[in-house]
Scaffold this motif. Sequence first.
Motif: not given
Length: 208
Positions: A134-138, A87-89
């Motif tokens: 993951g994509l959301k944080d990126i 979640n913080l990728s």
Amino acid sequence: MFKFLFRLFKKKTHTEDLDAMKKYLIVGLGNMGAKYENTRHNIGFKILDYFADKENLVFETQKLGDVCTYKLKGRTFVFLKPNTYMNLSGKAVLYWLTKEKIPLENLLIITDDLNLPFGTIRLKTKGSDGGHNGLKDIQDKLNTTKYNRFRFGISDAFGKGRQVDYVLGDWSEEENKTLPERLEKAVELIKSFALAGVSNTMNAFNGK
């Protein structure tokens, strides 16, 4: 003398720009720890680990992730497995893009995708996060949806309310039989991304 130094500086800068264009950040998304190692959500880690084993590469724990480098035909691949948890990728991606001075177009994110049949591979140059944290944080950290992502299908073969258990569950016996061939294809895609370019790679690999 001033003109000479100016020309030298310009030449150096141009060389550095060319070097940056030949460097690629390949990020496999996943969660650190043995309990996540063989889960569907960790396919990004699994693909990079498979690549590293094939080429006798060794990951080292550095800031915000495990990292190793690979060179092929004048290109440098920086492989990153963020240790920030899924979640913080974005924090790790942004740090290593900046540290290695890699242009955004040379970034490739490897992620699982529930909307694709198991083993299906698809390369895209932009898109929404599709509900993937993951994509959301990126997307949030890079402030754009225009970055390359390599989506590996894990299918949606789960019952109502069982999505989290399915995604964080281990591969089935049948899936494990097919994975080696799919991982091999994934390695070929990553190499093609750097050597042949994103458009040619999409044409050659998408849906296969």
